[in-house]
Design a protein around this motif. Structure first.
Motif, PDB file in Angstrom:
ATOM      1  N   VAL A  42      76.599   2.161 -37.860  1.00  0.00           N
ATOM      2  CA  VAL A  42      75.929   3.421 -37.471  1.00  0.00           C
ATOM      3  C   VAL A  42      74.433   3.139 -37.298  1.00  0.00           C
ATOM      4  N   PHE A  43      73.859   3.728 -36.247  1.00  0.00           N
ATOM      5  CA  PHE A  43      72.437   3.551 -35.930  1.00  0.00           C
ATOM      6  C   PHE A  43      71.564   3.874 -37.155  1.00  0.00           C
ATOM      7  N   VAL A  44      70.624   2.987 -37.437  1.00  0.00           N
ATOM      8  CA  VAL A  44      69.711   3.190 -38.567  1.00  0.00           C
ATOM      9  C   VAL A  44      68.541   4.063 -38.102  1.00  0.00           C
TER      10      VAL A  44
ATOM     11  N   VAL B 221      70.627  22.603 -33.540  1.00  0.00           N
ATOM     12  CA  VAL B 221      71.636  21.617 -33.135  1.00  0.00           C
ATOM     13  C   VAL B 221      70.994  20.240 -33.123  1.00  0.00           C
ATOM     14  N   ASP B 222      71.630  19.299 -33.820  1.00  0.00           N
ATOM     15  CA  ASP B 222      71.226  17.888 -33.784  1.00  0.00           C
ATOM     16  C   ASP B 222      72.236  17.172 -32.887  1.00  0.00           C
ATOM     17  N   LEU B 223      71.846  17.019 -31.601  1.00  0.00           N
ATOM     18  CA  LEU B 223      72.729  16.387 -30.615  1.00  0.00           C
ATOM     19  C   LEU B 223      72.447  14.884 -30.635  1.00  0.00           C
ATOM     20  N   CYS B 224      73.481  14.058 -30.433  1.00  0.00           N
ATOM     21  CA  CYS B 224      73.318  12.603 -30.600  1.00  0.00           C
ATOM     22  C   CYS B 224      72.868  12.325 -32.026  1.00  0.00           C
ATOM     23  N   CYS B 225      73.598  12.887 -32.984  1.00  0.00           N
ATOM     24  CA  CYS B 225      73.098  12.958 -34.365  1.00  0.00           C
ATOM     25  C   CYS B 225      73.125  11.635 -35.109  1.00  0.00           C
ATOM     26  N   GLY B 226      73.950  10.641 -34.670  1.00  0.00           N
ATOM     27  CA  GLY B 226      74.037   9.401 -35.447  1.00  0.00           C
ATOM     28  C   GLY B 226      74.409   9.731 -36.882  1.00  0.00           C
ATOM     29  N   SER B 227      73.622   9.222 -37.831  1.00  0.00           N
ATOM     30  CA  SER B 227      73.882   9.489 -39.252  1.00  0.00           C
ATOM     31  C   SER B 227      73.624  10.946 -39.635  1.00  0.00           C
TER      32      SER B 227
ATOM     33  N   ASP C 224      78.063  13.986 -32.001  1.00  0.00           N
ATOM     34  CA  ASP C 224      77.848  12.624 -31.506  1.00  0.00           C
ATOM     35  C   ASP C 224      79.146  12.172 -30.837  1.00  0.00           C
ATOM     36  N   ILE C 225      79.013  11.225 -29.922  1.00  0.00           N
ATOM     37  CA  ILE C 225      80.192  10.732 -29.199  1.00  0.00           C
ATOM     38  C   ILE C 225      80.949   9.675 -30.006  1.00  0.00           C
ATOM     39  N   ASP C 226      80.266   9.076 -30.976  1.00  0.00           N
ATOM     40  CA  ASP C 226      80.824   7.932 -31.707  1.00  0.00           C
ATOM     41  C   ASP C 226      81.492   8.415 -33.009  1.00  0.00           C
ATOM     42  N   PRO C 227      82.797   8.165 -33.169  1.00  0.00           N
ATOM     43  CA  PRO C 227      83.494   8.649 -34.372  1.00  0.00           C
ATOM     44  C   PRO C 227      82.873   8.137 -35.676  1.00  0.00           C
TER      45      PRO C 227
ATOM     46  N   GLY D 258      82.029  14.327 -29.491  1.00  0.00           N
ATOM     47  CA  GLY D 258      82.244  14.473 -28.057  1.00  0.00           C
ATOM     48  C   GLY D 258      80.993  14.131 -27.285  1.00  0.00           C
ATOM     49  N   ASP D 259      81.126  14.235 -25.965  1.00  0.00           N
ATOM     50  CA  ASP D 259      80.044  13.882 -25.053  1.00  0.00           C
ATOM     51  C   ASP D 259      79.027  15.037 -24.971  1.00  0.00           C
ATOM     52  N   LEU D 260      77.850  14.812 -25.472  1.00  0.00           N
ATOM     53  CA  LEU D 260      76.768  15.818 -25.469  1.00  0.00           C
ATOM     54  C   LEU D 260      77.291  17.231 -25.753  1.00  0.00           C
ATOM     55  N   TYR D 261      77.014  18.173 -24.850  1.00  0.00           N
ATOM     56  CA  TYR D 261      77.321  19.585 -25.114  1.00  0.00           C
ATOM     57  C   TYR D 261      78.825  19.878 -25.171  1.00  0.00           C
TER      58      TYR D 261
ATOM     59  N   ALA E 246      67.460  16.225 -29.897  1.00  0.00           N
ATOM     60  CA  ALA E 246      68.382  15.177 -29.455  1.00  0.00           C
ATOM     61  C   ALA E 246      67.652  13.837 -29.406  1.00  0.00           C
ATOM     62  N   ASN E 247      67.893  13.009 -30.398  1.00  0.00           N
ATOM     63  CA  ASN E 247      67.355  11.650 -30.284  1.00  0.00           C
ATOM     64  C   ASN E 247      68.400  10.795 -29.570  1.00  0.00           C
ATOM     65  N   ALA E 248      68.500  11.034 -28.262  1.00  0.00           N
ATOM     66  CA  ALA E 248      69.458  10.291 -27.427  1.00  0.00           C
ATOM     67  C   ALA E 248      68.931   8.871 -27.215  1.00  0.00           C
TER      68      ALA E 248
ATOM     69  N   LEU F  27      76.162  -0.272 -28.828  1.00  0.00           N
ATOM     70  CA  LEU F  27      75.427  -0.199 -27.557  1.00  0.00           C
ATOM     71  C   LEU F  27      75.218   1.255 -27.138  1.00  0.00           C
ATOM     72  N   VAL F  28      76.209   2.086 -27.429  1.00  0.00           N
ATOM     73  CA  VAL F  28      76.115   3.492 -27.027  1.00  0.00           C
ATOM     74  C   VAL F  28      74.937   4.202 -27.722  1.00  0.00           C
ATOM     75  N   ALA F  29      74.466   3.630 -28.817  1.00  0.00           N
ATOM     76  CA  ALA F  29      73.336   4.226 -29.537  1.00  0.00           C
ATOM     77  C   ALA F  29      71.988   3.725 -29.007  1.00  0.00           C
TER      78      ALA F  29
ATOM     79  N   ARG G 277      68.027  13.160 -19.319  1.00  0.00           N
ATOM     80  CA  ARG G 277      68.112  14.070 -18.153  1.00  0.00           C
ATOM     81  C   ARG G 277      69.298  15.010 -18.293  1.00  0.00           C
ATOM     82  N   ARG G 278      70.431  14.463 -18.768  1.00  0.00           N
ATOM     83  CA  ARG G 278      71.620  15.324 -18.948  1.00  0.00           C
ATOM     84  C   ARG G 278      71.360  16.361 -20.044  1.00  0.00           C
ATOM     85  N   VAL G 279      70.678  15.940 -21.100  1.00  0.00           N
ATOM     86  CA  VAL G 279      70.354  16.895 -22.182  1.00  0.00           C
ATOM     87  C   VAL G 279      69.502  18.033 -21.612  1.00  0.00           C
TER      88      VAL G 279
HETATM   89  C1  SAM Z   1      69.266   6.450 -30.851  1.00  0.00           C
HETATM   90  S1  SAM Z   1      70.709   6.941 -31.725  1.00  0.00           S
HETATM   91  C2  SAM Z   1      70.002   8.289 -32.676  1.00  0.00           C
HETATM   92  C3  SAM Z   1      70.815   8.699 -33.860  1.00  0.00           C
HETATM   93  C4  SAM Z   1      70.126   9.720 -34.765  1.00  0.00           C
HETATM   94  N1  SAM Z   1      69.846  10.945 -34.065  1.00  0.00           N
HETATM   95  C5  SAM Z   1      68.853   9.139 -35.325  1.00  0.00           C
HETATM   96  O1  SAM Z   1      67.756   9.507 -34.886  1.00  0.00           O
HETATM   97  O2  SAM Z   1      68.948   8.284 -36.219  1.00  0.00           O
HETATM   98  C6  SAM Z   1      71.581   7.763 -30.438  1.00  0.00           C
HETATM   99  C7  SAM Z   1      72.911   8.391 -30.825  1.00  0.00           C
HETATM  100  O3  SAM Z   1      73.413   9.038 -29.629  1.00  0.00           O
HETATM  101  C8  SAM Z   1      74.810   8.904 -29.609  1.00  0.00           C
HETATM  102  N2  SAM Z   1      75.273   9.095 -28.217  1.00  0.00           N
HETATM  103  C9  SAM Z   1      75.154   8.242 -27.178  1.00  0.00           C
HETATM  104  N3  SAM Z   1      75.688   8.769 -26.064  1.00  0.00           N
HETATM  105  C10 SAM Z   1      76.133  10.001 -26.403  1.00  0.00           C
HETATM  106  C11 SAM Z   1      76.786  11.039 -25.683  1.00  0.00           C
HETATM  107  N4  SAM Z   1      77.076  10.916 -24.366  1.00  0.00           N
HETATM  108  N5  SAM Z   1      77.108  12.177 -26.333  1.00  0.00           N
HETATM  109  C12 SAM Z   1      76.823  12.298 -27.668  1.00  0.00           C
HETATM  110  N6  SAM Z   1      76.232  11.341 -28.405  1.00  0.00           N
HETATM  111  C13 SAM Z   1      75.877  10.208 -27.781  1.00  0.00           C
HETATM  112  C14 SAM Z   1      75.070   7.528 -30.177  1.00  0.00           C
HETATM  113  O4  SAM Z   1      76.397   7.399 -30.650  1.00  0.00           O
HETATM  114  C15 SAM Z   1      74.007   7.452 -31.285  1.00  0.00           C
HETATM  115  O5  SAM Z   1      74.527   7.870 -32.523  1.00  0.00           O
END
Ligand code: SAM
Length: 255
Positions: A68-70, A93-99, A119-122, A140-143, A159-161, A182-184, A196-198
């Motif tokens: 998981v992303f640090v 809402v914390d989108l792309c929430c990671g941890s 977050d998209i990553d289980p 799931g994928d974003l929204y 959203a820290n995407a 990589l997705v993070a 841009r999608r956000v």
């Molecule tokens: C840079 S990390 C940030 C994680 C956390 N918000 C933080 O600041 O520590 C980006 C996160 O976005 C998630 N992510 C990437 N693409 C995504 C998508 N299409 N929809 C939802 N989450 C996504 C990744 O799985 C990852 O957890």
């Protein structure tokens, strides 16, 4: 194991802050076997926070699972900006929430918010659920991950995407490339594809007067502002020299 022997093993493996890390590992390990495992993992190159199982983020100890992303120190600035915008009763809402570090910080510092995360990553979703016991965490994928009842009701959408341009991913530190998904990290060709999608969909989800906040690099700020304007929201750029952090904020008109 003594401090000195842990320090020597970490130093031999190239850990620059071997003494600090050794103290943290010794303070976290609950048995000699766990201590050994942690030293072996750190020597093998796992990020310290994944070895410890936690990271310091603002005043919190955020649990970090393997893979998981640090959360980065600079993102404390993004969390602080979200804290400043949230009020008791806000839908956050914390989108792309990671941890879930950002959402956890807002929940810890602003009483009585209604917090959702996705977050998209289980693996990230499972980790965020441990850090956000009072929140609903969706996968799931974003929204697409969010319940439809949130449309037009979100006061603070943070959203820290990922925002590293694809061709710069290879230049990230080895720890990140090998042990964070990589997705993070990969934000597409110019790093702003996810952002841009956000922005594009933010107006559907924000409440009147609500705000969307993202982190970018300083160099990406102008393009991110243009994307926010395209979405019909007025951009504001804030930054912290101390944390080397840039945050773009867009506010929904009150109508
Ligand atoms: C840079 S990390 C940030 C994680 C956390 N918000 C933080 O600041 O520590 C980006 C996160 O976005 C998630 N992510 C990437 N693409 C995504 C998508 N299409 N929809 C939802 N989450 C996504 C990744 O799985 C990852 O957890």
């Amino acid at each position: 194991m003594f401090l000195s022997s842990v320090v020597s093993e970490l130093r031999a493996a190239g850990c620059v802050f071997a003494e600090d890390e050794a103290r943290l590992i010794l303070a976290t390990a609950e048995s000699p076997a766990q201590l050994r495992r942690m030293v072996v993992d750190r020597v093998a190159g796992l990020p310290l926070e994944q070895v410890l199982g936690w990271a310091r983020f603002r005043d919190l100890r955020v649990l970090i699972d393997p893979g998981v992303f640090v959360p980065r120190r600079r993102t404390e600035f993004l969390a602080g900006e979200a804290v400043a915008l949230a009020r008791a009763g806000s839908v956050v809402v914390d989108l792309c929430c990671g941890s879930g570090a950002v959402g956890a910080a807002v929940a810890a510092e602003v009483p009585d918010i209604m917090l959702y995360a996705a977050d998209i990553d289980p693996a990230a979703v499972a980790c965020a659920r441990r850090n956000l016991p009072g929140a609903l965490v969706h996968q799931g994928d974003l929204y697409q991950a969010l319940p439809l009842c949130l449309r037009g009701r979100v006061d603070v959408l943070v959203a820290n995407a990922p925002y590293v341009p694809t061709e710069e991913v290879d230049f990230l530190p080895l720890e990140a490339r090998l042990h964070e998904p990589l997705v993070a990290l990969d934000g597409g060709e110019d790093g702003l594809e996810l952002i841009r999608r956000v922005f594009r969909q933010a107006p559907e989800w924000l409440a009147p007067g609500g705000s969307v906040l993202v982190e970018t690099s300083d160099e990406q700020a102008a393009s991110a502002c243009a994307a926010l304007l395209d979405a019909g929201l007025e951009p504001l750029v804030t930054s912290s020299e101390e944390l080397d952090a840039t945050v773009i904020i867009g506010q929904m008109p009150i109508r």
